[in-house]
Design an enzyme around this catalytic site. Sequence first.
Site, PDB file in Angstrom:
ATOM      1  N   HIS A 394       0.822  -1.219   0.000  1.00 33.93           N
ATOM      2  CA  HIS A 394       0.000   0.000   0.000  1.00 33.93           C
ATOM      3  C   HIS A 394       0.855   1.267   0.000  1.00 33.93           C
ATOM      4  O   HIS A 394       0.304   2.371  -0.152  1.00 33.93           O
ATOM      5  CB  HIS A 394      -0.931   0.022   1.207  1.00 33.93           C
ATOM      6  N   ASP A 428      -2.992 -10.274  -2.747  1.00 30.92           N
ATOM      7  CA  ASP A 428      -3.578  -9.861  -1.481  1.00 30.92           C
ATOM      8  C   ASP A 428      -5.062  -9.525  -1.701  1.00 30.92           C
ATOM      9  O   ASP A 428      -5.466  -9.133  -2.797  1.00 30.92           O
ATOM     10  CB  ASP A 428      -2.823  -8.637  -0.956  1.00 30.92           C
ATOM     11  N   HIS A 430      -6.525  -6.989  -0.719  1.00 30.68           N
ATOM     12  CA  HIS A 430      -6.638  -5.549  -0.932  1.00 30.68           C
ATOM     13  C   HIS A 430      -5.763  -5.118  -2.114  1.00 30.68           C
ATOM     14  O   HIS A 430      -4.682  -5.662  -2.326  1.00 30.68           O
ATOM     15  CB  HIS A 430      -6.213  -4.796   0.330  1.00 30.68           C
ATOM     16  N   ASP A 517      -4.850 -13.026   3.127  1.00 31.64           N
ATOM     17  CA  ASP A 517      -6.141 -12.553   3.613  1.00 31.64           C
ATOM     18  C   ASP A 517      -7.331 -12.887   2.705  1.00 31.64           C
ATOM     19  O   ASP A 517      -8.471 -12.606   3.094  1.00 31.64           O
ATOM     20  CB  ASP A 517      -6.104 -11.049   3.907  1.00 31.64           C
TER      21      ASP A 517
END
Length: 582
Positions: A394, A428, A430, A517
């Site tokens: 991120h 991931d 996200h 995740d």
Amino acid sequence: MFSIRPIYDTTVPVDAQSIEQVQTILAERFPLIAAEEVANLPATLKNPLGKGYRTIVFVAEGQRRLVQGFALLCHFSDLRFCYLDYLSVSLRHGGHGVGSALYERVREEAKALGDTALFFECLPDDPALCRDPELLRENVARLRFYERYGARPIINTAYETPLSAEDDCAPYLVADPLDKPLRLSRERVRHVVRAVLERKYKEKCSPQYVKMVLDSIPAGNLALRDPRYVRETAPPRVPGISADRRIALICNENHAIHHIRERGYVESPVRMKSILKEIEKTGLFLRRQPRHFAERHITQVHDRQFVSYLRTVCANLPEKKSVYPYVFPIRNAARPPRELAVRAGYYCIDTFTPLNGNAYAAARGAVDCGLTAAEELLAGRRLAYALVRPPGHHAERRAFGGFCYFNTSAVVAHRLSAHGRVAVLDVDYHHGNGTQNIFYERSDVLTLSIHGHPKFAYPYFSGFAEERGEGAGLGYNRNYPLPEEVDGERYAETLRQALKVMADFDPAFVIVGLGLDPAKGDPTGTWRLQARDFFLNGRLIGALGRHTVVVQEGGYRIRSLGVNAANFFQGLFEGMQIARRS
């Protein structure tokens, strides 16, 4: 002391340099070999099926990567057998166990490829077939060596017939059963012999010669000559994985200095412990200590002032004091998320990634691990895993958030891009907004991300399918946003689409941002992937057969974290073996 490693191509400079040394030894030890064959070795590796078989070179290297010996193995994948073309030590390094170690490594490779036997040629130890006494003594020694492993000449065929009446010392065809009972039918042996004569020696063996040899193979199972020199064969080696095939594992051991103890902060040190506990049971990994790298590697992908700010503010914060950002830059307001409560944070990276006295040091440690993994690839290894925290995907060029400070995957990708094209695959839950941001205008690094749609999933402001790159990077960024409910089958379908794009890009290196995740029950996600799904995903990625660095990103359900990681790497390793067989 020496170590052995395989070379499948000359993508990285260290492999190209080692192949140059192999070419020197070939010319030195085999003076009758055609100069063109020696010169074409790099091209042969680059085009693995150009001759109808794949060539793998194993090198035994000492200090300063000096090649002490090599073995050249040909894998006929369509017929599922291996043929050992050359095995030799350099004149300077004869003996010292180099030849034995190379042959044992070749046998391990043949077993891993699923072959029933390893075939090769050996000059005869029969005075009627070899008139040169000195050469005859060398042939005896060579056959004695191979007989220790159960490898003996195939009998009752005309394979050792000279190509012309003037020739002397035509070779036996030798078979090594690889520590198993040898049961090969006449039809199977004919396929093997035909492939060797027509593909390996297609310019030397006439159709009439090939037919004569094939017709000479008797009915029934293949027969080997009775042992002549060794009463007992060498005991089978305990099954295992040689060091060069294992996945290099690099952990930032000091990661626990970054520990936010506030309730709800799921990016905790126990994540590393949970993963390590399970992956070490697999026997796939080889620990490597992280090296320390200069900050310039970070500033090559992150804004220099941003890096300086993080270093300075973290160094001046009191111990156990965390500072949370409270002034935020405006983001893309044209695509607000569904929930009004979320929109408050839509205009910033987030409100839950604090700065403290150890954040910079921990993030630097993660980058050091990633760069150490990259160096493992540049040293010739195929797989490396940077098990790190905090994560990094991120972190943008001049922004942090999502528990991320420096983008380890991006630093690794930039480092490797100096040696070939790089693809970064983010799996991931996200979106990897930071990686996208850093490479958005570059065409030498392809970025792909499979993630929850930004209308409901963090970071909300990026990860839409229409974000494809800009300028030179147009078309080199691909996003695969998925709905809230996703099972393993739907995920694998999307992954195959992404891998097709990646294969068309044809990268030399692959970086996998491994988020665990997507797992069922993860507190930050909504998907339902289970251990078997992570295995399949790893297998699909490994089947690309590229030099691959895996960098740990998210994953927060501690109960299943390690099991899912272990399954992913078992699949990745198996996929890489599939690539080697094809």
